[in-house]
Scaffold this motif. Sequence first.
Motif, PDB file in Angstrom:
ATOM      1  N   ARG A 178      -0.158   2.579   2.825  1.00 39.98           N
ATOM      2  CA  ARG A 178       0.950   1.783   2.316  1.00 39.98           C
ATOM      3  C   ARG A 178       2.078   1.815   3.332  1.00 39.98           C
ATOM      4  O   ARG A 178       2.587   2.889   3.665  1.00 39.98           O
ATOM      5  CB  ARG A 178       1.450   2.285   0.968  1.00 39.98           C
ATOM      6  N   SER A 189       5.919   0.698   4.439  1.00 42.21           N
ATOM      7  CA  SER A 189       7.226   0.402   3.851  1.00 42.21           C
ATOM      8  C   SER A 189       8.112  -0.228   4.903  1.00 42.21           C
ATOM      9  O   SER A 189       7.973   0.042   6.098  1.00 42.21           O
ATOM     10  CB  SER A 189       7.889   1.685   3.339  1.00 42.21           C
ATOM     11  N   TYR A 237       7.012  -3.476   0.526  1.00 44.12           N
ATOM     12  CA  TYR A 237       5.826  -2.656   0.754  1.00 44.12           C
ATOM     13  C   TYR A 237       4.621  -3.526   1.091  1.00 44.12           C
ATOM     14  O   TYR A 237       4.527  -4.671   0.658  1.00 44.12           O
ATOM     15  CB  TYR A 237       5.509  -1.832  -0.486  1.00 44.12           C
TER      16      TYR A 237
END
Length: 119
Positions: free
Chosen positions: A19, A21, A80
């Motif tokens: 993930r 950011s 995200y």
Amino acid sequence: QVQLVESGGGLVQAGGSLRLSCAASGRPFMFYGMGWFRQAPGKEREFVGAISRTGSRTTYSDSVKGRFAISRDNAKNTVYLQMNSLKPEDTGVYYCAARWMDGAEYGYWGQGTQVTVSS
């Protein structure tokens, strides 16, 4: 203006997840549509996906559709990129970008974060 800083890149095996950011600062985040792009070695930068200012609309390139998901938290000034089922061809530097009021052009870019997917 808005300043963008990506994080969350790294090395992952094929089939894994990451993930990313992108934290924004400066002008109010809610005024910017956000996009993710990537650039593989020796290739041009390509569009990955985008999300509207409110988060109500998302679009994806065909190469990542169904595997990647973009979301945003306007209270945290962050967007995200959830990447699942990663493939070696997903390797590259990932950039987030901002466009004022969901306009046509991305006028602000982060410095990028490296994602490497091993086979």
